[in-house]
Structure formats: C-alpha cells, structure tokens
Design a protein around this motif. Structure first.
Motif, PDB file in Angstrom:
ATOM      1  N   PRO A  45      50.741  39.248  42.898  1.00  8.09           N
ATOM      2  CA  PRO A  45      50.435  39.629  41.510  1.00  8.09           C
ATOM      3  C   PRO A  45      50.379  38.438  40.564  1.00  8.09           C
ATOM      4  CG  PRO A  45      52.055  41.116  42.434  1.00  8.09           C
ATOM      5  CD  PRO A  45      51.884  40.022  43.426  1.00  8.09           C
ATOM      6  N   ARG A  55      43.033  38.333  26.560  1.00  5.90           N
ATOM      7  CA  ARG A  55      42.951  37.909  27.960  1.00  5.90           C
ATOM      8  C   ARG A  55      44.327  37.763  28.586  1.00  5.90           C
ATOM      9  NH1 ARG A  55      41.350  31.600  28.876  1.00  5.90           N
ATOM     10  NH2 ARG A  55      42.624  30.621  27.275  1.00  5.90           N
ATOM     11  N   ILE A  68      49.743  46.188  37.585  1.00  2.00           N
ATOM     12  CA  ILE A  68      49.040  47.133  38.453  1.00  2.00           C
ATOM     13  C   ILE A  68      49.021  46.630  39.889  1.00  2.00           C
ATOM     14  CG2 ILE A  68      46.784  48.164  38.924  1.00  2.00           C
ATOM     15  CD1 ILE A  68      46.324  48.313  35.930  1.00  2.00           C
ATOM     16  N   CYS A  69      48.864  45.326  40.062  1.00  2.00           N
ATOM     17  CA  CYS A  69      48.874  44.741  41.402  1.00  2.00           C
ATOM     18  C   CYS A  69      50.234  44.956  42.072  1.00  2.00           C
ATOM     19  CB  CYS A  69      48.531  43.261  41.321  1.00  2.00           C
ATOM     20  SG  CYS A  69      48.278  42.460  42.909  1.00  2.00           S
ATOM     21  N   VAL A  98      47.009  43.275  34.887  1.00  2.00           N
ATOM     22  CA  VAL A  98      46.580  43.118  36.285  1.00  2.00           C
ATOM     23  C   VAL A  98      47.789  42.822  37.176  1.00  2.00           C
ATOM     24  CG1 VAL A  98      45.297  41.611  37.854  1.00  2.00           C
ATOM     25  CG2 VAL A  98      44.205  42.473  35.783  1.00  2.00           C
ATOM     26  N   LEU A 116      45.334  41.278  29.452  1.00  2.00           N
ATOM     27  CA  LEU A 116      44.602  41.716  30.635  1.00  2.00           C
ATOM     28  C   LEU A 116      45.221  41.119  31.900  1.00  2.00           C
ATOM     29  CD1 LEU A 116      42.224  43.154  31.969  1.00  2.00           C
ATOM     30  CD2 LEU A 116      40.840  41.113  31.520  1.00  2.00           C
ATOM     31  N   ALA A 117      45.556  39.836  31.847  1.00  2.00           N
ATOM     32  CA  ALA A 117      46.138  39.178  33.019  1.00  2.00           C
ATOM     33  C   ALA A 117      47.466  39.826  33.401  1.00  2.00           C
ATOM     34  CB  ALA A 117      46.326  37.693  32.731  1.00  2.00           C
ATOM     35  N   VAL A 122      42.772  35.980  36.693  1.00  2.00           N
ATOM     36  CA  VAL A 122      42.101  36.718  35.612  1.00  2.00           C
ATOM     37  C   VAL A 122      42.129  35.921  34.322  1.00  2.00           C
ATOM     38  CG1 VAL A 122      42.275  38.767  34.144  1.00  2.00           C
ATOM     39  CG2 VAL A 122      42.489  38.980  36.623  1.00  2.00           C
ATOM     40  N   ALA A 151      47.048  36.837  41.082  1.00  2.00           N
ATOM     41  CA  ALA A 151      45.978  37.672  40.529  1.00  2.00           C
ATOM     42  C   ALA A 151      45.918  37.547  39.012  1.00  2.00           C
ATOM     43  CB  ALA A 151      46.203  39.126  40.938  1.00  2.00           C
ATOM     44  N   GLY A 152      47.077  37.587  38.347  1.00  2.00           N
ATOM     45  CA  GLY A 152      47.089  37.458  36.892  1.00  2.00           C
ATOM     46  C   GLY A 152      46.606  36.101  36.429  1.00  2.00           C
TER      47      GLY A 152
END
Length: 643
Positions: A244, A341, A351-352, A348, A344-345, A251, A247-248
């Motif tokens: 995660p 942003r 959720i990940c 993510v 959003l990161a 993004v 992923a963040g």
C-alpha cells in the motif's frame, strides 16, 4: 474560476492559505445559483463574515502557520512526550507475564538455519526478510528466556509510528491538531495485537517507513527522493504493508511535473527488488479470485468497523460512518480536484490495505485486531488531508481534545482486555512447553504439545532451539502457580508426551511396597496379598494414591470396569460420570477461539489387568492416580526395576 472571486479574506477566523483553493471552487459554483457568498463563523461573542471580494495588498496571505519549518508550540511537544510516557507505562503494565505468541513460534522452531531460504521464504504469503533478521539477532543477543527485549522493541516502534504520524499531521494541520491522531494511535486499544505482540514489527516497520516516505517525498529534492526510496525498500522488505505504501507513492508521483524521474528514484528500484522476491519465493495459500466478490464489501465493512473501534462506538454504526467518510472524500475530489493528490494517494493506500486483506484472508467481521492498527493510521492520514490548513479556535480545540480523551480512556480498557487474552494464551502455551521439557527424554521427535494453539511447536525443533538459546517455557514451579485450567492442560500435555496408557499385564503381579489409598469416597479400602484393595458401596466410589516411580498394577473386579485418571500439576480430577476421552472443563475452553485438548481418561474392563507407569524420574512423588469403580479393584505398586 476567475476574476476577483479567486481571492478570499477570512476576517478574524484566520484560516491557512491552504484552505482557499478548497473553498474557492465551492463559492464559484454557488454564485450562478444566486447563493450567498457570506459565511459566518464564531469567534468568542463576535460574528465575522467570509466575503468573496478582490484581494488588497493588506489581504495577501501570510506564510502558512502549518508550514513544516514552523516550530511547534512548546506545550504541544510536552503533551506529546507525556502522552508517549503514559502510553509506554500502560503498555508495559498490560504486557507483563506475556510470552511468545502464535507466529513467533514459526521463527523460533522453523527458521533455525542461516541459509537463504530461512530469510526469504514467505510467511503466510508475506515477505519477512527484516523481521527474520531482527528476530535472529535478538535470539543471539537475548535468547529465549526473557520476553521483555522483544516487547521493548515493539513498544519503541509503536512510539516511533505515533511520532511520525504527528510530524506528518503537523505539516498539514498544525501541531495543536496533530496531537489528536498521535494520541489516538498511542492508546489504540483495539489494535492491541500490534502494540503488545513483537511479531507485528512486520506491520510497524512498514508503517513507520511509510510515514517517512510521506515526509520525504513532499520535499522534492534528490536527497529526499533517495531517502524515500530507501524507506520504501525497507517497508517492502518488512511485510506486505509496504505494498500500500508503494501504491500511494506511485499515485502521488504520477501527478508530479518530474514524475518519471522521481518514480525511478523512489518506487521503481524497490518495486523491482520486491518483484524478484515475489517471482522466486512467493506462494499463495489462498486464491484471491475466491474472495474477489466479497472483497468490496469487506473493504466497506472494515473501514466502518475501524472508524467505530477508534472511538469505541457500536459496530452497527460502522456502515453509516464509512458512508459519511466516503461522501466527504468524494465532495473533496469534486470541489478541489487540483488540490487532492495527497488525499487520493492516501485513499489508495487505505483501499489497498483492506482490499489485499479481503482478497487473501477469509471474510471475517469485525476484522482482527492486528489489521485495525494500520487501518487507523490510514484513516488518520485521510482525516489530516481533509482538514489540511484548518486552524481551530480554543473552544473547538478543547472539544476535540475532550472527545479524544474519552476515546483514550475507553481504548485503555480494550488494551487491558486484549492483554488478558494474550496472557491466557501465554499461560497455556508456556505451560505446555514446560511440560514438553519435563518429558524431553522420552517424547517422540514429532510430538506437538499444543497442536491447536501453537501447531508450529514440534518437539525435536523446539528442544533444539532451547539448547541454543535457552527456554521460554514456564518452570514447574510457575506452572504450579497458574490457574487450575492451565495446570490441567499441562497434565494433558504430559500424558500425551509420555503416551500414558494401560499396558497389558498378567497375574500374578510382582509387588513392591503396599500403596496407601487416600481421599477415599463411597467405599472401603483394605489390604490384600501385599496390595491395596478398594470396594465401592452403594454406587460409584473412588480412591487416590501417589504413583510410585516404577508404576502400579491394577486389577478390576469381575463386577464393574475401572476408570483411571492422573494428575501431576492439577489439584483435582473430572467428574466420574464423564464418557471416556471427554473433559468438559477443557473441552469447552477456548483461547483465541481455539479449543483445548483434554487430559486422558483410561478405562480398564471388568476383570481386566493392566500396568501403568510414567517413564521418567519425574514420576516419583509427584503424579497421583485416582481409581473409580462401582465394583472392586486391587492396586499393587510395582518394585523398582520392574519391566
């Protein structure tokens, strides 16, 4: 948005300049519908108006008070320090008398080698390189006899995560509000497994490193990018929570002007190394496609349960809290997409985290304690981003602190409750390991003392680790001081380790000294041919005797069978009317949802003859036998050296 409506003056409310891009689109969208552009806020007894008008020279925003370089007020740092000390004391008190728990036994008994596989083999599908390195170092430095060094490590990492969260929050909402998520995390009772269980450094290291990535990545300099890449590599090498974080970060960087260069510095090389490990070592115990349909519901339910648990609310309110949070996040994305942003990161990341958990774990609600800790960190980060630039006046700040204090008090209770569950596990497994060591000379190499609670403990591997690093087991003296349930469970382990059973015997039985029957109930003891005899009167009777070193021979009368029970640590036996092999006191007992194995019940048919002995010097004067029958029975002590 254009023209004079791009500038806003907040009269005496004094919000940070970071809030203007968020509220600007709101007023711009409201203007075509004739909505008023006057908003009111309370400051003491005075009302102040928020008006959209051209910005004059005197209205130009000053330097943001939430800038990273702004020093935090001294009282906030003092409050954070006092909270950390109080949390450390609470954790230390709650964590007393704990011992190695669940997955830690895998590291102790299954990774004793020092080859590449010992470090790189996945643990339940997760990479565990850094935790294995840490545990191996601690085995050599501190051994297995003391658990406090491992507890000190996990406590230090827990405090570090709270500090890192404070630093991230201070940069966005100021030091006064940054205290709230840090204190909530310090006293996060629902996440007791991560706080009290040293194995969860596989969560804490990625979280601390991930928060460091958030701080470093925001600076946009080559030096900070290299630091962010190193921290991301540490997170990925410590556990799956690094995914995660990666992923963040990806993004966030996709919206950067120098995205490709920064992605190469920060994400690409740690991800490539992780991919090499994944290809070479990763194995799936669960097919994620099996849980694909239930994963979205799991994410929604888990976020709601996580929100409810932080503030000790009823879990039934979780869905409403999750829905409200989702609507607020959606509104932020719609109203200020250009300034979201970071939000959003972090969304993510959250959720990940829950999505991967839902894919690779069976659906369970509420989610286990260990998953609530990282979930809380991500929720705090979401709240911090939603409140970026907000500065509260003292009345509102005191209200927020009051709510936080109520949550802390409730969470401390949950921490103590969770510690009691861990201590219960430690008592049973520690006593079982102690029983295994008592039988070490006679036990089978593949014997498992706790096949339900600690299936990783195998006699040969465990005893090998004990010879190298010392024993984590409870001593016989400590077992004797535990609860009756623990002592009976220890007896059950010993009986299985010695494989106690009635051996076939023939008459006449060679006899030693006449055994002495005690605690006689419902019958009459007598002597017969150098043996002790017992005859029940008016129903089932029973009698007890110390088990001699060489064992006893038992002959059941022709009229009724004989039931035999043993105890070594326990102070009593089960009821006489139990069916063979059943022991309700332990059969109904569960520790972390896992049942206990009962002590043995030995039955001798009417007219049968058997021999019972414990193949160890431990038998002398410590084991006791109770015989129960509705007829008669003869018990003879065997002479030393009898075979």
């Amino acid at each position: 948005m254009r023209g004079p409506y791009a500038a806003f003056l907040f009269a005496s409310c004094r919000p940070s300049a970071d809030l203007r891009p968020v509220l600007g689109p709101l007023l711009a969208r409201a203007r075509p519908f004739g909505c008023a552009t006057v908003y009111k806020c309370v400051r003491g007894r005075r009302w102040c108006a928020l008006r959209a008008r051209p910005m004059s020279g005197s209205d130009r925003p000053r330097r943001s008070t939430t800038d990273a370089t702004s020093p935090a007020p001294g009282w906030t740092l003092a409050a954070l320090l006092l909270s950390a000390v109080a949390a450390a004391r609470s954790v230390a008190i709650s964590g007393r008398d704990l011992n190695f728990f669940r997955d830690e036994w895998n590291f102790i008994v299954q990774r004793q080698a020092n080859d590449l596989d010992a470090f790189l083999q996945p643990h339940n599908e997760h990479i565990a390189l850094v935790p294995v390195l840490v545990y191996k170092a601690f085995f050599h430095l501190f051994g297995l006899e003391h658990y406090w060094p491992y507890q000190t490590l996990v406590l230090a990492l827990h405090l570090l995560c709270a500090l890192m969260l404070f630093l991230v929050a201070r940069k966005r909402v100021g030091a006064e509000l940054a205290l709230v998520p840090a204190v909530l995390l310090l006293f996060l009772g629902p996440g007791f497994e991560v706080i009290l269980w040293p194995f969860e450094i596989s969560f804490l290291i990625p979280l601390a490193a991930g928060l460091g990535v958030l701080l470093a990545i925001d600076e946009d300099t080559p030096r900070h990018d290299l630091l962010a890449g190193a921290l991301l590599a540490l997170a990925l090498a410590s556990g799956s929570l690094g995914i995660p974080v990666a992923a963040g970060a990806t993004v966030f960087l996709l919206f950067d002007d120098h995205r490709w260069r920064r992605l190469a510095r920060i994400v690409a090389w740690p991800a490539a190394v992780y991919a090499l490990w994944f290809v070479g070592y990763h194995g799936r115990a669960v097919d994620p496609l099996d849980n694909l349909r239930s994963a979205p519901r799991f994410v929604f339910d888990s976020v709601g349960a996580n929100l409810a648990s932080v503030f000790s609310l009823d879990e039934s309110l979780g869905w409403a809290l999750a829905l409200a949070l989702g609507l607020v996040i959606l509104a932020r994305f719609v109203l200020a997409p250009a300034h979201s942003r970071w939000l959003l990161a972090i969304v993510v990341m959250m959720i990940c985290h829950w999505g991967l958990t839902g894919l690779f774990r069976p659906y369970s609600f509420p989610p286990p304690s260990r998953y609530l800790y990282p979930g809380t960190v991500f929720l705090c980060l979401v709240a911090i981003e939603l409140g970026r630039g907000v500065r509260l006046r003292w009345p509102a700040l005191i209200l927020v602190y009051g709510v936080t204090l109520l949550a802390v008090v409730s969470n401390i209770t949950e921490l103590e409750s969770g510690a009691d569950r861990l201590r219960r596990y430690s008592d049973f497994v520690g006593s079982g390991a102690g029983a295994l060591e008592l039988a070490s000379q006679d036990v089978a190499p593949d014997f498992r003392p706790e096949p339900l609670l600690a299936p990783a403990i195998v006699a040969s591997e465990y005893l090998s680790a004990v010879r190298q690093f010392g024993s984590p087991a409870l001593s016989p003296e400590k077992i004797g001081g535990r609860s009756e349930e623990v002592k009976r469970a220890s007896d059950a382990v010993l009986e299985r380790a010695f494989a106690l059973h009635l051996e076939p015997a023939r008459l006449p039985i060679r006899t030693g000294p006449v055994p002495v029957l005690v605690n006689v109930v419902g019958g009459m003891p007598t002597r017969r041919a150098g043996c002790a005899a017992f005859e029940a009167r008016g129903g089932t009777g029973s009698a007890e005797l110390p088990l001699p070193r060489a064992g006893v021979g038992v002959r059941a009368g022709p009229g009724a069978p004989v039931r035999i029970r043993l105890r070594r640590f326990a102070g009593g036996y089960g009821p006489d009317d139990e069916a063979p092999g059943v022991f309700p006191e332990l059969a109904a007992l569960t520790v972390f949802g896992v049942g206990m194995l009962p002590p043995a019940v030995l039955d001798l048919p009417a007219g049968g003859v058997g021999r019972l002995r414990v193949p160890s010097a431990d038998a002398s004067g410590r084991w006791h036998v109770r015989i129960a029958t509705a007829g008669s029975v003869v018990v003879c002590s065997l002479p030393d050296g009898h075979v």
